[in-house]
Design a protein around this motif. Sequence first.
Motif, PDB file in Angstrom:
ATOM      1  N   GLU A   1       0.834  -1.208   0.000  1.00 47.70           N
ATOM      2  CA  GLU A   1       0.000   0.000   0.000  1.00 47.70           C
ATOM      3  C   GLU A   1       0.869   1.258   0.000  1.00 47.70           C
ATOM      4  O   GLU A   1       0.410   2.333  -0.349  1.00 47.70           O
ATOM      5  CB  GLU A   1      -0.950   0.001   1.186  1.00 47.70           C
ATOM      6  CG  GLU A   1      -0.247   0.057   2.515  1.00 47.70           C
ATOM      7  CD  GLU A   1      -1.185  -0.155   3.688  1.00 47.70           C
ATOM      8  OE1 GLU A   1      -0.682  -0.321   4.801  1.00 47.70           O
ATOM      9  OE2 GLU A   1      -2.400  -0.155   3.502  1.00 47.70           O
ATOM     10  N   ASN A   2       2.150   1.126   0.368  1.00 49.85           N
ATOM     11  CA  ASN A   2       3.072   2.262   0.376  1.00 49.85           C
ATOM     12  C   ASN A   2       3.887   2.353  -0.921  1.00 49.85           C
ATOM     13  O   ASN A   2       4.617   3.306  -1.132  1.00 49.85           O
ATOM     14  CB  ASN A   2       4.015   2.171   1.586  1.00 49.85           C
ATOM     15  CG  ASN A   2       4.866   3.411   1.772  1.00 49.85           C
ATOM     16  OD1 ASN A   2       4.550   4.490   1.269  1.00 49.85           O
ATOM     17  ND2 ASN A   2       5.964   3.270   2.480  1.00 49.85           N
ATOM     18  N   VAL A   3       3.771   1.355  -1.801  1.00 51.65           N
ATOM     19  CA  VAL A   3       4.542   1.363  -3.041  1.00 51.65           C
ATOM     20  C   VAL A   3       3.845   2.268  -4.057  1.00 51.65           C
ATOM     21  O   VAL A   3       2.720   2.021  -4.465  1.00 51.65           O
ATOM     22  CB  VAL A   3       4.704  -0.061  -3.620  1.00 51.65           C
ATOM     23  CG1 VAL A   3       5.364  -0.007  -4.998  1.00 51.65           C
ATOM     24  CG2 VAL A   3       5.509  -0.929  -2.667  1.00 51.65           C
ATOM     25  N   GLN A   4       4.530   3.331  -4.406  1.00 55.76           N
ATOM     26  CA  GLN A   4       4.015   4.240  -5.438  1.00 55.76           C
ATOM     27  C   GLN A   4       4.253   3.630  -6.812  1.00 55.76           C
ATOM     28  O   GLN A   4       3.377   3.632  -7.660  1.00 55.76           O
ATOM     29  CB  GLN A   4       4.726   5.589  -5.327  1.00 55.76           C
ATOM     30  CG  GLN A   4       4.264   6.629  -6.314  1.00 55.76           C
ATOM     31  CD  GLN A   4       5.056   7.901  -6.130  1.00 55.76           C
ATOM     32  OE1 GLN A   4       6.241   7.948  -6.474  1.00 55.76           O
ATOM     33  NE2 GLN A   4       4.411   8.913  -5.561  1.00 55.76           N
ATOM     34  N   ARG A   5       5.456   3.094  -7.017  1.00 54.45           N
ATOM     35  CA  ARG A   5       5.810   2.473  -8.293  1.00 54.45           C
ATOM     36  C   ARG A   5       7.005   1.556  -8.063  1.00 54.45           C
ATOM     37  O   ARG A   5       7.946   1.918  -7.374  1.00 54.45           O
ATOM     38  CB  ARG A   5       6.168   3.547  -9.307  1.00 54.45           C
ATOM     39  CG  ARG A   5       6.732   2.979 -10.593  1.00 54.45           C
ATOM     40  CD  ARG A   5       6.960   4.033 -11.603  1.00 54.45           C
ATOM     41  NE  ARG A   5       5.641   4.393 -12.117  1.00 54.45           N
ATOM     42  CZ  ARG A   5       5.443   5.253 -13.082  1.00 54.45           C
ATOM     43  NH1 ARG A   5       6.445   5.852 -13.637  1.00 54.45           N
ATOM     44  NH2 ARG A   5       4.239   5.525 -13.498  1.00 54.45           N
ATOM     45  N   ALA A   6       6.936   0.395  -8.672  1.00 56.95           N
ATOM     46  CA  ALA A   6       8.074  -0.533  -8.673  1.00 56.95           C
ATOM     47  C   ALA A   6       8.352  -0.888 -10.118  1.00 56.95           C
ATOM     48  O   ALA A   6       7.434  -1.189 -10.867  1.00 56.95           O
ATOM     49  CB  ALA A   6       7.762  -1.772  -7.852  1.00 56.95           C
ATOM     50  N   ARG A   7       9.610  -0.853 -10.474  1.00 56.83           N
ATOM     51  CA  ARG A   7       9.958  -1.208 -11.852  1.00 56.83           C
ATOM     52  C   ARG A   7      11.240  -2.034 -11.865  1.00 56.83           C
ATOM     53  O   ARG A   7      12.067  -1.921 -10.974  1.00 56.83           O
ATOM     54  CB  ARG A   7      10.067   0.011 -12.741  1.00 56.83           C
ATOM     55  CG  ARG A   7      11.164   0.956 -12.477  1.00 56.83           C
ATOM     56  CD  ARG A   7      11.345   2.046 -13.553  1.00 56.83           C
ATOM     57  NE  ARG A   7      10.173   2.831 -13.796  1.00 56.83           N
ATOM     58  CZ  ARG A   7       9.626   3.009 -14.996  1.00 56.83           C
ATOM     59  NH1 ARG A   7      10.121   2.448 -16.055  1.00 56.83           N
ATOM     60  NH2 ARG A   7       8.565   3.753 -15.138  1.00 56.83           N
ATOM     61  N   ILE A   8      11.354  -2.859 -12.910  1.00 50.58           N
ATOM     62  CA  ILE A   8      12.528  -3.683 -13.110  1.00 50.58           C
ATOM     63  C   ILE A   8      13.708  -2.791 -13.512  1.00 50.58           C
ATOM     64  O   ILE A   8      13.540  -1.877 -14.325  1.00 50.58           O
ATOM     65  CB  ILE A   8      12.290  -4.725 -14.237  1.00 50.58           C
ATOM     66  CG1 ILE A   8      11.074  -5.609 -13.914  1.00 50.58           C
ATOM     67  CG2 ILE A   8      13.528  -5.541 -14.525  1.00 50.58           C
ATOM     68  CD1 ILE A   8      11.246  -6.526 -12.754  1.00 50.58           C
ATOM     69  N   VAL A   9      14.879  -3.064 -12.958  1.00 55.73           N
ATOM     70  CA  VAL A   9      16.088  -2.382 -13.381  1.00 55.73           C
ATOM     71  C   VAL A   9      16.737  -3.301 -14.417  1.00 55.73           C
ATOM     72  O   VAL A   9      17.154  -4.417 -14.081  1.00 55.73           O
ATOM     73  CB  VAL A   9      17.049  -2.133 -12.193  1.00 55.73           C
ATOM     74  CG1 VAL A   9      18.357  -1.531 -12.673  1.00 55.73           C
ATOM     75  CG2 VAL A   9      16.388  -1.264 -11.137  1.00 55.73           C
ATOM     76  N   PRO A  10      16.816  -2.870 -15.688  1.00 52.14           N
ATOM     77  CA  PRO A  10      17.371  -3.747 -16.724  1.00 52.14           C
ATOM     78  C   PRO A  10      18.834  -4.061 -16.486  1.00 52.14           C
ATOM     79  O   PRO A  10      19.585  -3.239 -15.969  1.00 52.14           O
ATOM     80  CB  PRO A  10      17.205  -2.951 -18.011  1.00 52.14           C
ATOM     81  CG  PRO A  10      16.506  -1.702 -17.671  1.00 52.14           C
ATOM     82  CD  PRO A  10      16.406  -1.585 -16.197  1.00 52.14           C
ATOM     83  N   ARG A  11      19.205  -5.281 -16.853  1.00 55.17           N
ATOM     84  CA  ARG A  11      20.610  -5.705 -16.773  1.00 55.17           C
ATOM     85  C   ARG A  11      21.166  -5.735 -18.183  1.00 55.17           C
ATOM     86  O   ARG A  11      20.548  -6.240 -19.093  1.00 55.17           O
ATOM     87  CB  ARG A  11      20.702  -7.100 -16.184  1.00 55.17           C
ATOM     88  CG  ARG A  11      20.332  -7.170 -14.746  1.00 55.17           C
ATOM     89  CD  ARG A  11      20.547  -8.553 -14.239  1.00 55.17           C
ATOM     90  NE  ARG A  11      19.637  -8.769 -13.116  1.00 55.17           N
ATOM     91  CZ  ARG A  11      19.549  -9.872 -12.461  1.00 55.17           C
ATOM     92  NH1 ARG A  11      20.252 -10.917 -12.817  1.00 55.17           N
ATOM     93  NH2 ARG A  11      18.724  -9.986 -11.453  1.00 55.17           N
ATOM     94  N   PHE A  12      22.369  -5.232 -18.320  1.00 56.12           N
ATOM     95  CA  PHE A  12      23.062  -5.244 -19.598  1.00 56.12           C
ATOM     96  C   PHE A  12      24.355  -6.003 -19.442  1.00 56.12           C
ATOM     97  O   PHE A  12      25.434  -5.436 -19.414  1.00 56.12           O
ATOM     98  CB  PHE A  12      23.311  -3.810 -20.100  1.00 56.12           C
ATOM     99  CG  PHE A  12      22.047  -3.009 -20.259  1.00 56.12           C
ATOM    100  CD1 PHE A  12      21.226  -3.213 -21.360  1.00 56.12           C
ATOM    101  CD2 PHE A  12      21.659  -2.073 -19.297  1.00 56.12           C
ATOM    102  CE1 PHE A  12      20.063  -2.486 -21.508  1.00 56.12           C
ATOM    103  CE2 PHE A  12      20.497  -1.348 -19.436  1.00 56.12           C
ATOM    104  CZ  PHE A  12      19.692  -1.559 -20.547  1.00 56.12           C
ATOM    105  N   ASP A  13      24.237  -7.328 -19.278  1.00 58.77           N
ATOM    106  CA  ASP A  13      25.434  -8.175 -19.058  1.00 58.77           C
ATOM    107  C   ASP A  13      26.115  -8.484 -20.367  1.00 58.77           C
ATOM    108  O   ASP A  13      25.558  -8.856 -21.320  1.00 58.77           O
ATOM    109  CB  ASP A  13      25.052  -9.501 -18.383  1.00 58.77           C
ATOM    110  CG  ASP A  13      24.261  -9.281 -17.102  1.00 58.77           C
ATOM    111  OD1 ASP A  13      24.610  -8.373 -16.348  1.00 58.77           O
ATOM    112  OD2 ASP A  13      23.319 -10.055 -16.872  1.00 58.77           O
TER     113      ASP A  13
END
Length: 165
Positions: free
Chosen positions: A153-165
């Motif tokens: 309920e406190n999460v405004q936005r969550a997003r994946i952090v892309p990996r560039f391996d």
Amino acid sequence: MSEGKFEYLLNTKEKQVEALLTPTVQALGCEIWGIELMSQGRHSRLRIYIDRTDGVSVDDCEQVSRHVSDILEVKDVLQQSYTLEVSSPGMDRILFNADQYLANVGEQIEVRLNYAFEGRRRIVGVLAGVESDDALGQVVVQVEDEEYLLPLENVQRARIVPRFD
């Protein structure tokens, strides 16, 4: 965990739009990844993220946009003036529901919070899981050797952090 426990992640209007458009978007071979309705004074922006197993093309976005636009105009769901955007969720995709959180356990995520948690409003770490001991649930984020249980309920936005391996 049932998706119903995460219903607050979309507001009532977004849920209404999603329910209205899902059959059409699915008939076009895509799925709705998420919906954002952002009010900007008298004008709003409706952003619809679509996905498909073999990736989203510009043609997919154009086709969905055309069909969705017609439906929204006929049904008059949004009484205010708005701009419609249809796009792929991208590599840095926002997480909108329980299935998306669960499918991305192990990924690095960036979480922005509505209210500071232990003095922080932004936390970047590995999505370690989702807990559902209460009615709303919590996302578990591992940052180095600390684990944060963040109430959804406190999460405004969550997003994946892309990996560039």
